[in-house]
Motif scaffolding. Structure first.
Motif, PDB file in Angstrom:
ATOM      1  N   ALA A 167       0.174  -1.410   0.082  1.00 48.26           N
ATOM      2  CA  ALA A 167      -0.035   0.052   0.324  1.00 48.26           C
ATOM      3  C   ALA A 167       0.551   1.422   0.084  1.00 48.26           C
ATOM      4  CB  ALA A 167      -1.322  -0.140   1.386  1.00 48.26           C
ATOM      5  N   ALA A 168       1.904   1.328   0.507  1.00 43.92           N
ATOM      6  CA  ALA A 168       2.570   2.103   0.902  1.00 43.92           C
ATOM      7  C   ALA A 168       3.718   2.775  -0.523  1.00 43.92           C
ATOM      8  CB  ALA A 168       3.893   1.610   2.171  1.00 43.92           C
ATOM      9  N   SER A 169       3.616   1.772  -1.347  1.00 41.99           N
ATOM     10  CA  SER A 169       3.958   2.145  -2.753  1.00 41.99           C
ATOM     11  C   SER A 169       3.478   2.234  -3.828  1.00 41.99           C
ATOM     12  CB  SER A 169       4.851   0.347  -3.261  1.00 41.99           C
ATOM     13  OG  SER A 169       5.759  -0.139  -2.816  1.00 41.99           O
ATOM     14  N   LEU A 170       1.814   1.925  -3.607  1.00 36.61           N
ATOM     15  CA  LEU A 170       0.571   2.462  -4.552  1.00 36.61           C
ATOM     16  C   LEU A 170       0.455   4.110  -3.610  1.00 36.61           C
ATOM     17  CD1 LEU A 170      -2.083  -0.241  -4.541  1.00 36.61           C
ATOM     18  CD2 LEU A 170      -0.492   0.625  -6.314  1.00 36.61           C
ATOM     19  N   PHE A 171       0.540   4.361  -2.706  1.00 35.64           N
ATOM     20  CA  PHE A 171       0.603   5.234  -2.074  1.00 35.64           C
ATOM     21  C   PHE A 171       1.763   6.679  -2.469  1.00 35.64           C
ATOM     22  CE2 PHE A 171      -2.087   4.574   1.470  1.00 35.64           C
ATOM     23  CZ  PHE A 171      -2.735   5.021   1.208  1.00 35.64           C
ATOM     24  N   LEU A 172       3.060   6.277  -2.848  1.00 31.91           N
ATOM     25  CA  LEU A 172       4.107   6.514  -3.674  1.00 31.91           C
ATOM     26  C   LEU A 172       3.805   6.662  -4.722  1.00 31.91           C
ATOM     27  CD1 LEU A 172       6.704   7.860  -2.084  1.00 31.91           C
ATOM     28  CD2 LEU A 172       7.761   5.277  -2.170  1.00 31.91           C
TER      29      LEU A 172
ATOM     30  N   ALA B  50      -1.506  11.014  -0.128  1.00 29.45           N
ATOM     31  CA  ALA B  50      -0.681  10.120  -0.186  1.00 29.45           C
ATOM     32  C   ALA B  50       0.349  10.047   0.676  1.00 29.45           C
ATOM     33  CB  ALA B  50       0.020   9.883  -1.383  1.00 29.45           C
ATOM     34  N   LEU B  51       0.861  11.552   0.594  1.00 28.69           N
ATOM     35  CA  LEU B  51       2.537  11.103   2.207  1.00 28.69           C
ATOM     36  C   LEU B  51       1.516  11.039   3.406  1.00 28.69           C
ATOM     37  CD1 LEU B  51       4.966  14.044   0.584  1.00 28.69           C
ATOM     38  CD2 LEU B  51       5.260  11.423   1.175  1.00 28.69           C
ATOM     39  N   VAL B  52       0.279  11.195   3.797  1.00 28.82           N
ATOM     40  CA  VAL B  52      -0.266  11.745   4.755  1.00 28.82           C
ATOM     41  C   VAL B  52      -0.325  10.342   4.567  1.00 28.82           C
ATOM     42  CG1 VAL B  52      -2.293  12.003   6.557  1.00 28.82           C
ATOM     43  CG2 VAL B  52      -0.717  14.174   5.170  1.00 28.82           C
ATOM     44  N   GLY B  53      -1.067   9.696   3.647  1.00 33.11           N
ATOM     45  CA  GLY B  53      -1.647   8.392   4.395  1.00 33.11           C
ATOM     46  C   GLY B  53      -0.683   7.247   3.793  1.00 33.11           C
ATOM     47  N   ILE B  54       1.177   7.176   3.541  1.00 32.09           N
ATOM     48  CA  ILE B  54       1.563   6.757   4.444  1.00 32.09           C
ATOM     49  C   ILE B  54       1.715   6.391   5.827  1.00 32.09           C
ATOM     50  CG2 ILE B  54       4.557   6.310   3.887  1.00 32.09           C
ATOM     51  CD1 ILE B  54       3.193   7.225   1.175  1.00 32.09           C
ATOM     52  N   GLY B  55       2.006   8.155   5.958  1.00 29.85           N
ATOM     53  CA  GLY B  55       2.166   8.135   7.546  1.00 29.85           C
ATOM     54  C   GLY B  55       1.330   7.508   8.099  1.00 29.85           C
ATOM     55  N   PHE B  56      -0.216   7.466   8.115  1.00 34.56           N
ATOM     56  CA  PHE B  56      -1.185   6.264   8.757  1.00 34.56           C
ATOM     57  C   PHE B  56      -0.913   5.467   8.953  1.00 34.56           C
ATOM     58  CE2 PHE B  56      -5.474   4.976   8.511  1.00 34.56           C
ATOM     59  CZ  PHE B  56      -5.677   5.123   9.921  1.00 34.56           C
ATOM     60  N   LEU B  57      -0.524   5.027   7.652  1.00 35.49           N
ATOM     61  CA  LEU B  57      -0.025   2.779   7.221  1.00 35.49           C
ATOM     62  C   LEU B  57       0.948   2.939   8.146  1.00 35.49           C
ATOM     63  CD1 LEU B  57      -1.620   1.045   5.810  1.00 35.49           C
ATOM     64  CD2 LEU B  57       0.517   1.443   4.358  1.00 35.49           C
ATOM     65  N   PHE B  58       2.190   3.342   8.219  1.00 32.66           N
ATOM     66  CA  PHE B  58       2.786   2.660   8.984  1.00 32.66           C
ATOM     67  C   PHE B  58       2.946   3.142  11.234  1.00 32.66           C
ATOM     68  CE2 PHE B  58       6.491   4.288   5.789  1.00 32.66           C
ATOM     69  CZ  PHE B  58       6.302   2.372   5.181  1.00 32.66           C
ATOM     70  N   LEU B  59       1.785   3.881  10.866  1.00 28.00           N
ATOM     71  CA  LEU B  59       1.301   4.233  12.132  1.00 28.00           C
ATOM     72  C   LEU B  59       0.229   2.948  13.533  1.00 28.00           C
ATOM     73  CD1 LEU B  59       1.392   7.396  12.871  1.00 28.00           C
ATOM     74  CD2 LEU B  59       3.001   6.457  13.926  1.00 28.00           C
ATOM     75  N   THR B  60      -0.323   2.878  11.881  1.00 28.02           N
ATOM     76  CA  THR B  60      -1.833   1.776  12.294  1.00 28.02           C
ATOM     77  C   THR B  60      -1.743   0.511  11.888  1.00 28.02           C
ATOM     78  OG1 THR B  60      -2.253   2.211  10.003  1.00 28.02           O
ATOM     79  CG2 THR B  60      -3.074   3.828  12.291  1.00 28.02           C
ATOM     80  N   ALA B  61      -0.521   0.370  11.432  1.00 30.39           N
ATOM     81  CA  ALA B  61      -0.537  -1.193  10.815  1.00 30.39           C
ATOM     82  C   ALA B  61       0.372  -2.162  11.955  1.00 30.39           C
ATOM     83  CB  ALA B  61       0.126  -1.589   8.761  1.00 30.39           C
ATOM     84  N   PRO B  62       1.462  -1.459  12.122  1.00 31.87           N
ATOM     85  CA  PRO B  62       1.820  -1.750  13.221  1.00 31.87           C
ATOM     86  C   PRO B  62       1.454  -2.789  14.626  1.00 31.87           C
ATOM     87  CG  PRO B  62       3.309  -0.788  12.219  1.00 31.87           C
ATOM     88  CD  PRO B  62       2.432  -0.005  11.640  1.00 31.87           C
ATOM     89  N   THR B  63       0.419  -1.020  14.981  1.00 37.32           N
ATOM     90  CA  THR B  63      -0.198  -0.915  16.315  1.00 37.32           C
ATOM     91  C   THR B  63      -0.880  -2.290  16.527  1.00 37.32           C
ATOM     92  OG1 THR B  63       0.294   1.264  16.366  1.00 37.32           O
ATOM     93  CG2 THR B  63      -1.466   0.421  17.487  1.00 37.32           C
ATOM     94  N   GLY B  64      -1.519  -2.598  15.030  1.00 34.23           N
ATOM     95  CA  GLY B  64      -3.323  -3.056  14.914  1.00 34.23           C
ATOM     96  C   GLY B  64      -2.492  -4.861  15.038  1.00 34.23           C
TER      97      GLY B  64
END
Length: 113
Positions: free
Chosen positions: A52-57, A72-86
């Motif tokens: 997903a980060a590659s697609l956002f990039l 898209a950059l905000v989406g990458i940041g959100f993804l990197f914060l929420t995926a490991p937590t989940g």
């Protein structure tokens, strides 16, 4: 309105989309094929985050630093914060439910002396 893109920009976009599709496919195969919740969680959280980060990039490269690219950059940041937590919360819930690891593997601190 369609943005005019250069050849190099097009190649980078296509490469990022292919990389993203590859990692998302690997994550999906891992979800289907792996034997327990811990392995499945690891596969889907790591591979899907990279995909997903590659697609956002790729979206950022296409649109640039304007509204859509910034989203898209905000989406990458959100993804990197929420995926490991989940993933962490899923593994802790599985542990509390008593779902064991495979073979002789144990949680740290649960080893019998």
């Amino acid at each position: 309105m369609t943005a005019a893109i250069s050849t190099l920009q097009g190649v980078v976009i296509v490469a990022l989309v292919v990389i993203g599709a590859f990692f998302l496919t690997v994550g999906t195969v891992g979800l289907i094929r792996l034997p327990n919740v811990y392995n499945r969680m690891h596969s889907t959280s790591k591979a899907s985050t990279l995909g997903a980060a590659s697609l956002f990039l790729a979206t950022f490269v296409y649109f640039g630093p304007r509204a859509e690219g910034l989203t898209a950059l905000v989406g990458i940041g959100f993804l990197f914060l929420t995926a490991p937590t989940g993933a962490h919360m899923i593994s802790r819930a599985a542990q509390k439910m008593g779902i064991p690891f495979l073979n002789d593997i144990a949680w740290p601190g649960d080893e019998e002396n």
